[in-house]
Design a protein around this motif. Structure first.
Motif, PDB file in Angstrom:
ATOM      1  N   THR A  12       0.828  -1.006   0.039  1.00  0.00           N
ATOM      2  CA  THR A  12       0.088   0.019   0.145  1.00  0.00           C
ATOM      3  C   THR A  12       0.851   1.297  -0.165  1.00  0.00           C
ATOM      4  N   TYR A  13       0.452   2.251  -0.650  1.00  0.00           N
ATOM      5  CA  TYR A  13       1.136   3.657  -0.403  1.00  0.00           C
ATOM      6  C   TYR A  13       1.292   3.881   0.944  1.00  0.00           C
ATOM      7  N   MET A  14       0.305   3.733   1.912  1.00  0.00           N
ATOM      8  CA  MET A  14       0.183   4.044   3.156  1.00  0.00           C
ATOM      9  C   MET A  14       1.468   3.523   3.860  1.00  0.00           C
ATOM     10  N   HIS A  15       1.968   2.166   3.665  1.00  0.00           N
ATOM     11  CA  HIS A  15       3.316   1.444   4.000  1.00  0.00           C
ATOM     12  C   HIS A  15       4.378   2.125   3.514  1.00  0.00           C
ATOM     13  N   LYS A  16       4.234   2.370   2.245  1.00  0.00           N
ATOM     14  CA  LYS A  16       5.602   2.889   1.577  1.00  0.00           C
ATOM     15  C   LYS A  16       5.843   4.449   2.172  1.00  0.00           C
ATOM     16  N   GLU A  17       4.730   5.202   2.592  1.00  0.00           N
ATOM     17  CA  GLU A  17       5.010   6.434   3.022  1.00  0.00           C
ATOM     18  C   GLU A  17       5.464   6.402   4.496  1.00  0.00           C
ATOM     19  N   ILE A  18       4.845   5.537   5.249  1.00  0.00           N
ATOM     20  CA  ILE A  18       5.473   5.463   6.440  1.00  0.00           C
ATOM     21  C   ILE A  18       6.991   5.009   6.646  1.00  0.00           C
ATOM     22  N   SER A  19       7.255   4.276   5.598  1.00  0.00           N
ATOM     23  CA  SER A  19       8.562   3.642   5.696  1.00  0.00           C
ATOM     24  C   SER A  19       9.496   4.434   4.993  1.00  0.00           C
ATOM     25  N   GLU A  20       9.017   5.704   4.571  1.00  0.00           N
ATOM     26  CA  GLU A  20       9.925   6.719   3.627  1.00  0.00           C
ATOM     27  C   GLU A  20      10.293   7.748   4.489  1.00  0.00           C
ATOM     28  N   GLN A  40      16.562   7.596  14.234  1.00  0.00           N
ATOM     29  CA  GLN A  40      15.604   7.114  15.446  1.00  0.00           C
ATOM     30  C   GLN A  40      14.125   6.690  14.810  1.00  0.00           C
ATOM     31  N   ILE A  41      14.110   7.373  13.809  1.00  0.00           N
ATOM     32  CA  ILE A  41      12.816   6.856  13.122  1.00  0.00           C
ATOM     33  C   ILE A  41      12.912   5.522  12.423  1.00  0.00           C
ATOM     34  N   ALA A  42      14.285   5.432  11.775  1.00  0.00           N
ATOM     35  CA  ALA A  42      14.469   3.774  11.413  1.00  0.00           C
ATOM     36  C   ALA A  42      14.273   2.772  12.427  1.00  0.00           C
ATOM     37  N   GLU A  43      14.902   3.270  13.674  1.00  0.00           N
ATOM     38  CA  GLU A  43      14.947   2.463  14.810  1.00  0.00           C
ATOM     39  C   GLU A  43      13.381   1.869  15.102  1.00  0.00           C
ATOM     40  N   ILE A  44      12.597   2.982  15.142  1.00  0.00           N
ATOM     41  CA  ILE A  44      11.366   2.491  15.475  1.00  0.00           C
ATOM     42  C   ILE A  44      10.678   1.680  14.492  1.00  0.00           C
ATOM     43  N   LEU A  45      10.930   2.099  13.226  1.00  0.00           N
ATOM     44  CA  LEU A  45      10.230   1.333  11.982  1.00  0.00           C
ATOM     45  C   LEU A  45      10.581  -0.247  11.989  1.00  0.00           C
ATOM     46  N   ALA A  46      11.732  -0.482  12.781  1.00  0.00           N
ATOM     47  CA  ALA A  46      12.379  -1.867  12.567  1.00  0.00           C
ATOM     48  C   ALA A  46      11.755  -2.514  13.695  1.00  0.00           C
ATOM     49  N   ASN A 102      14.702  11.663  22.517  1.00  0.00           N
ATOM     50  CA  ASN A 102      15.395  12.926  21.874  1.00  0.00           C
ATOM     51  C   ASN A 102      15.254  13.839  22.650  1.00  0.00           C
ATOM     52  N   GLU A 103      15.535  15.098  22.165  1.00  0.00           N
ATOM     53  CA  GLU A 103      15.004  16.360  23.204  1.00  0.00           C
ATOM     54  C   GLU A 103      13.637  16.439  23.257  1.00  0.00           C
ATOM     55  N   THR A 104      13.470  16.875  24.605  1.00  0.00           N
ATOM     56  CA  THR A 104      12.073  16.874  25.239  1.00  0.00           C
ATOM     57  C   THR A 104      11.103  17.626  24.196  1.00  0.00           C
ATOM     58  N   GLU A 105      11.497  18.747  23.426  1.00  0.00           N
ATOM     59  CA  GLU A 105      10.646  19.493  22.645  1.00  0.00           C
ATOM     60  C   GLU A 105      10.623  18.748  21.413  1.00  0.00           C
ATOM     61  N   LEU A 106      11.514  17.878  20.913  1.00  0.00           N
ATOM     62  CA  LEU A 106      11.229  17.094  19.646  1.00  0.00           C
ATOM     63  C   LEU A 106      10.770  15.604  19.826  1.00  0.00           C
ATOM     64  N   ASP A 107      10.386  15.399  21.024  1.00  0.00           N
ATOM     65  CA  ASP A 107       9.819  13.840  21.457  1.00  0.00           C
ATOM     66  C   ASP A 107       8.504  13.747  20.737  1.00  0.00           C
ATOM     67  N   PRO A 108       7.630  14.731  20.677  1.00  0.00           N
ATOM     68  CA  PRO A 108       6.442  14.187  19.841  1.00  0.00           C
ATOM     69  C   PRO A 108       6.554  13.739  18.304  1.00  0.00           C
ATOM     70  N   ILE A 109       7.692  13.977  17.695  1.00  0.00           N
ATOM     71  CA  ILE A 109       7.847  13.730  16.438  1.00  0.00           C
ATOM     72  C   ILE A 109       7.828  12.345  16.538  1.00  0.00           C
ATOM     73  N   LEU A 110       8.532  11.677  17.332  1.00  0.00           N
ATOM     74  CA  LEU A 110       8.883  10.225  17.651  1.00  0.00           C
ATOM     75  C   LEU A 110       7.854   9.505  17.874  1.00  0.00           C
ATOM     76  N   LEU A 111       7.037  10.076  18.911  1.00  0.00           N
ATOM     77  CA  LEU A 111       6.006   9.368  19.726  1.00  0.00           C
ATOM     78  C   LEU A 111       4.879   8.988  18.852  1.00  0.00           C
ATOM     79  N   GLY A 112       4.703   9.674  17.791  1.00  0.00           N
ATOM     80  CA  GLY A 112       3.390   9.385  17.055  1.00  0.00           C
ATOM     81  C   GLY A 112       3.839   8.146  16.079  1.00  0.00           C
ATOM     82  N   ILE A 113       5.271   8.182  15.601  1.00  0.00           N
ATOM     83  CA  ILE A 113       5.430   7.097  14.360  1.00  0.00           C
ATOM     84  C   ILE A 113       4.907   5.428  14.818  1.00  0.00           C
ATOM     85  N   PRO A 114       5.094   5.081  15.949  1.00  0.00           N
ATOM     86  CA  PRO A 114       4.666   3.717  16.095  1.00  0.00           C
ATOM     87  C   PRO A 114       3.123   3.872  16.116  1.00  0.00           C
ATOM     88  N   LEU A 115       2.304   4.660  16.346  1.00  0.00           N
ATOM     89  CA  LEU A 115       0.889   4.725  16.122  1.00  0.00           C
ATOM     90  C   LEU A 115       0.313   4.814  14.928  1.00  0.00           C
TER      91      LEU A 115
END
Ligand code: M6R
Length: 361
Positions: free
Chosen positions: A7-15, A200-206, A320-333
């Motif tokens: 799916t494109y969704m999976h492709k786009e998450i992975s990119e 770090q995003i790659a780490e989550i995707l793994a 990550n830095e506290t201010e930037l944490d929201p960027i990573l917290l959303g990826i697994p969801l």
């Protein structure tokens, strides 16, 4: 071309690791611990004169704007908030000459956002765009802005554009901060944090295999609750929207602090909660909310920086830095929504009743 994805969704998450790398590229200035945003069209004197920032967008872009407003307040200390563009435009808002308006849109064609921009311009306001599609209507109508550089997003459900939009706001916040009172040391700290994001995003995707298993556990829920506080709240909102759009499971999002003011009445074993629990100054408060949910036999899936004792499952995300944490917290969801929809056999790239760009009122 789905490049080997189903799916494109999976492709786009992975990119996302490459997409975030692209939005950072060529913009970081290590000498002055700041970032350069070529098309902003706002000089240092003008940037210093901004008294408020109002961010306007719809859907996922509105949620990205909520995180953007927090980043601007934290890094630039300019009062900022986000509002759905459609609400703003129909409430006859007071348009203030010292306010900088920011229109956020992936497509750059969303009618409610475009109409808000046009109304603001008619009243003489300064409006910037945070837009993905180059040369789109909103990009053309705004006085300047930041391109999100996520690349084409085909799936109706936005993922990589959300992430890149939030990163774009971090760049804008850092830029404004360094013109105002953000120290060189803090500038350096945020830049180092931004540079860590792609890996770090790659780490989550793994960890996708684990998230897929969790999706199997929660896919049969009729309804789910999403909670977070301050930085975690827009993450909860966006994750709840993602799940609704793609799986059609009913989901609610609340600030964790609001639970006891009503929604706690919904909590029971059949209503699982996804809790966003970053390691920040609100960790203990968040843990107390988990206890309240457990006391009502609610099941809990936490997204956190360390395993949560009260949760049935925790997805651990790199810090990550506290201010930037929201960027990573959303990826697994995003992956949780995707695998839930897949388990339920949904039409992932084209959910029912939805269009990629909403060019009508
Ligand atoms: O193109 P835009 O960012 O202006 O679109 C705004 C919303 O319509 C959009 O984010 C919508 O909520 C998506 N389907 C979210 O996945």
């Amino acid at each position: 071309d789905m490049g080997g994805h189903d799916t494109y969704m999976h492709k786009e998450i992975s990119e996302q690791p490459e997409a975030v790398d692209r939005v950072l590229r060529g913009r970081i200035d290590d000498r002055f611990s700041t970032v350069h945003l070529g098309g902003l069209n706002l000089d240092a004197r003008e940037a210093r004169g901004v008294r408020r920032i109002k961010i306007l967008g719809c859907g996922t872009s509105y949620h990205a704007g909520m995180i953007g407003a927090q980043l601007i307040e934290e890094l630039a200390r300019i009062p900022a908030d986000a509002e759905p563009a459609s609400e703003f435009r129909y409430r006859n808002p007071v348009v203030d000459p010292d306010t900088l308006y920011v229109a956020v849109s992936q497509s750059g064609e969303t009618y409610d956002v475009l109409a808000a921009v046009q109304e603001l311009k008619r009243k003489g306001a300064r409006v910037l765009g945070v837009v993905n599609v180059v040369g789109s209507a909103i990009a053309r109508e705004t006085d300047g802005g930041v391109y999100v550089h996520a690349g084409p997003e085909v799936c109706v459900v936005s993922t990589k554009c959300f992430t890149n939009t939030v990163v774009s706001f971090a760049l804008l916040a850092l830029h404004l901060g360094r013109i105002r009172d953000l120290s060189v040391a803090d500038g350096k700290r945020i830049i180092a944090g931004l540079r860590k994001l792609p890996a770090q995003i790659a780490e989550i995707l793994a960890t996708e295999g684990d998230i897929e298993k969790l999706a199997g556990e929660y896919a049969h829920a009729k309804s789910m609750m999403f909670i977070g506080r301050v930085r975690g709240y827009p993450v909860a909102r966006e994750a709840s929207l993602k799940l609704k759009e793609v799986s059609y499971i009913h989901a609610e999002a609340y600030p964790a602090s609001e639970l006891k003011h009503g929604p706690l009445a919904l909590i029971e074993p059949a209503m699982p909660t996804v809790a966003v629990v970053p390691d920040d100054d609100l960790l203990e408060k968040n843990r107390a909310a988990l206890e309240e949910i457990k006391a009502r036999d609610g099941r809990i899936l936490a997204v956190a920086h360390q395993p949560q004792e009260k949760a049935d499952h925790t997805i651990v995300v790199p810090k990550n830095e506290t201010e930037l944490d929201p960027i990573l917290l959303g990826i697994p969801l995003q992956l949780l929504a995707y695998h839930t929809a897949l388990a339920l056999g949904r039409d992932i790239d084209k959910p029912r009743n939805l269009a990629k760009s909403v060019t009508v009122e």
